[in-house]
Each structure stands twice: as C-alpha cells, then as structure tokens.
Design a protein around this motif. Sequence first.
Motif: not given
Length: 239
Positions: A8-22
């Motif tokens: 089993l591998k370590n989980p990879e990280i996904i960043i949720a880009l829930d911002y309001v501006d670029k």
Amino acid sequence: MSIISENLKNPEIIIALDYVDKKSVFNLIDKIDPKLFKLKIGHSMFIKFGIELIKEIKRLKFDIFLDLKLYDIPNIMFKSISIISELGIWMTSVHASGSGNVMEYAKLALRNFNKPPLLIAITTLTSFSECDLYQIGIKNSLPKYILQLAKLTKLYQLDGVVCPGFIAKKIKKNFGNDFKVVVPGIRFINHNPHDQNFVTYIEEIKKYHMDYIVIGRTITTSSNPVKDLYRIWNYVNTR
Ligand code: C5P
C-alpha cells in the motif's frame, strides 16, 4: 485472507482550490511542486473561470481533478464526459447514486480517448449524515449505503470512489487495491471541521487505506499554506 496487498502506498495529496479569485490560486501553486501535489477544481472555480483556468494550470504541469460531481441522464452524461476528456485532465467525478446505467454511459464516453481521465464516483458527500440520508428516503445505514454505491461503481468498472475516511479500509478490502479511494474532509486534529460531518485527521492518516486525500480549507484558509502543505506532505510520507 485480506485482498489488500502489502505494498500500500502513502496517499497522494490533492489540493481543493476552492478560492474565489485566480490570484490566490497562483499565489499558492506557483510555490509548490507539481510532482508532489495534484489540484482539484470544483464547481465554484469552474463556474467562475471555466476551461481557461484549466488551461492555465495545465501549463504548470499539475495533474487536475475536475470535480463536477456530475448527475444527469445517460445521454447528457456521455456528452459531458466526452467534452471533459478532451481537456486532458487527470481525474473527474460523477455521482454513483445517478445509477449503474448512467455510470455505464460515463465509462463508454472514455473509450474514444487515448489518455482518458480517471473516472471516479461520489458515494456520499463527506458532509452527509445518517439524518440527511433518512431525509432523502434511504433507510440503510450510511456505511451500508456507501458500500452499496461502491459495489455498483466497481460493477460498472469505474476507477474508484470518493468516500469518508472511516470506510476507506473496508472499500479496499472488499473491492481490491486497484480500486481507487479518494477521501475529502481532511483536518489537523484541533481544527474546525466546518460543514464536514466526517473528518479524517492528518495525524492519523496512516491508519487508513486511501489513494488520495483532498485538502481544502486546511490550506485555503491557512496564513501560511505552503508551509502547511509541506508539513502535511511530511506527515503522509515520512511517519
Ligand atoms: O475544505 P474541505 O477540506 O472540507 O474541502 C472539501 C473539498 O472536497 C471540497 O472541494 C468539496 O467539494 C470536496 N468533496 C467533499 N466531499 C465529497 C466529495 C468532494 O467534501 N464527497
């Protein structure tokens, strides 16, 4: 004997880009390594900035999870997944509760592409409670409901599911190590859960069998998001 393999591998990280501006998006992603982190674009950013944002982020070589949690009739699902696949993104999502028939059409749409995105199904939202389930007329317990939808997702040969952390191990055990498990609702132990009903603590991440963890407000509301991200990366990869 469990069908979970030893490697089993370590989980990879996904960043949720829930911002309001670029600006906030690029302030963060310009400072992090696309080999270490993947990025998730959800409804709010996609409605505001559309495909242009995806193209801009792709130029920086990040894998993109376009998390639109699609729920529609088979014909529309086929069309939408075809269009999404043209974008060259890494992962996308549909609701498993949309039915096996709909997932079948979503899966069919991928056949026309050499490098289609991973197709994963939402079992429940991590904000969901037993009470929410009862309100929409489902009498099963939440774990039973999640396992039922994971089974359906596996049957229609999607790549995996999004689910709360508490059931990740069971899903791996029941459906095999290749069946991807994506877990949102990730927090440091003493942090605010916000609207999430099922939270998985970063400090305990090694106890669960997950392929990917989705981290949103822990990072997007942090005063030092880059430092916190690498701290999380260290937790996940060195303990
Ligand atoms: O801010 P937080 O870390 O709670 O972010 C959760 C993210 O994961 C949001 O972008 C939300 O859309 C997503 N998500 C979720 N539960 C699911 C699927 C996706 O919270 N079942």
